[in-house]
Design a protein around this motif. Structure first.
Motif, short mmCIF file in Angstrom:
data_model
loop_
_atom_site.label_atom_id
_atom_site.label_comp_id
_atom_site.label_asym_id
_atom_site.label_seq_id
_atom_site.Cartn_x
_atom_site.Cartn_y
_atom_site.Cartn_z
N ASP A 18 0.66 -1.17 0.09
CA ASP A 18 -0.08 -0.06 -0.02
C ASP A 18 0.94 1.34 -0.19
O ASP A 18 0.26 2.26 0.05
N ALA A 19 2.09 1.21 0.27
CA ALA A 19 2.99 2.34 0.26
C ALA A 19 3.60 2.54 -1.18
O ALA A 19 4.44 3.69 -0.96
N VAL A 20 3.34 1.85 -2.20
CA VAL A 20 3.85 2.26 -3.52
C VAL A 20 2.55 2.36 -4.39
O VAL A 20 1.47 1.90 -4.22
N LEU A 21 2.96 3.28 -5.56
CA LEU A 21 1.89 3.35 -6.69
C LEU A 21 2.31 2.12 -7.62
O LEU A 21 3.12 2.06 -8.22
N TRP A 22 0.99 1.40 -7.83
CA TRP A 22 1.15 0.20 -8.76
C TRP A 22 0.55 0.63 -10.13
O TRP A 22 -0.82 1.20 -10.20
N VAL A 23 1.18 0.57 -11.35
CA VAL A 23 0.67 0.99 -12.58
C VAL A 23 0.30 -0.21 -13.47
O VAL A 23 1.10 -0.95 -13.54
N ARG A 24 -0.99 -0.26 -13.77
CA ARG A 24 -1.52 -1.68 -14.54
C ARG A 24 -0.68 -1.93 -15.82
O ARG A 24 -0.34 -0.78 -16.35
N GLY A 25 0.03 -3.09 -16.08
CA GLY A 25 0.50 -3.25 -17.05
C GLY A 25 1.94 -3.30 -17.04
O GLY A 25 2.75 -3.61 -18.01
N VAL A 26 2.55 -2.69 -16.06
CA VAL A 26 4.11 -2.46 -15.75
C VAL A 26 4.59 -3.82 -15.26
O VAL A 26 4.16 -4.41 -14.06
N ASP A 27 5.53 -4.12 -15.85
CA ASP A 27 6.08 -5.49 -15.08
C ASP A 27 7.27 -5.24 -14.18
O ASP A 27 8.38 -5.11 -14.43
N TYR A 28 6.96 -4.98 -12.98
CA TYR A 28 7.55 -4.40 -11.68
C TYR A 28 8.72 -5.78 -11.33
O TYR A 28 9.79 -5.63 -11.05
N VAL A 29 7.91 -6.90 -11.39
CA VAL A 29 8.60 -8.34 -10.88
C VAL A 29 9.78 -8.43 -12.12
O VAL A 29 10.80 -8.82 -11.68
N GLY A 30 9.57 -8.20 -13.17
CA GLY A 30 10.71 -8.47 -14.35
C GLY A 30 11.90 -7.61 -14.09
O GLY A 30 12.88 -7.82 -14.04
N GLY A 31 11.40 -6.26 -13.58
CA GLY A 31 12.41 -5.19 -13.33
C GLY A 31 13.25 -5.69 -12.28
O GLY A 31 14.42 -5.51 -12.15
N TRP A 32 12.67 -5.90 -11.14
CA TRP A 32 13.23 -6.26 -9.91
C TRP A 32 14.11 -7.45 -10.22
O TRP A 32 15.29 -7.60 -9.64
N ARG A 33 13.59 -8.28 -10.82
CA ARG A 33 14.39 -9.71 -11.09
C ARG A 33 15.66 -9.39 -11.75
O ARG A 33 16.82 -9.84 -11.52
#
Length: 96
Positions: A18-33
């Motif tokens: 809840d402390a971050v803004l999530w944008v639909r369609g953005v691959d955050y997991v891929g970037g983190w990985r």
């Protein structure tokens, strides 16, 4: 380079979705990985070069666009050792 089990991510710090803004369609997991894999590559290269990485910590994160970012917290001695390694590597490629 580091994982949650080795304490490099900060003791007591928990991920708060809840402390971050999530944008639909953005691959955050891929970037983190990607950031996590890059830090593992850097760690392996430094160890092979004989650089002591004790005391180093890193956190894999992502930017708002989903690209990976590695936040490095290194002791001054490690930064100097890496700087020297880079200087030596640069001199190796110069025509003499």
């Amino acid at each position: 380079m580091f994982g949650p089990e080795d304490g490099a991510f900060g003791i007591g710090s928990e991920f708060d979705p809840d402390a971050v803004l999530w944008v639909r369609g953005v691959d955050y997991v891929g970037g983190w990985r990607d950031a996590k894999d890059a830090t593992a590559e850097l760690s392996a290269a430094l160890v092979r070069a004989g650089v002591d990485i004790d005391g180093a910590s890193v956190v894999a994160q992502t930017r708002a666009d989903g690209s990976g970012v590695a936040r490095l917290v290194w002791p001054a001695e490690l930064v100097r050792a890496v700087a020297e390694l880079v200087r030596r590597g640069t001199h190796l490629g110069e025509a003499g």
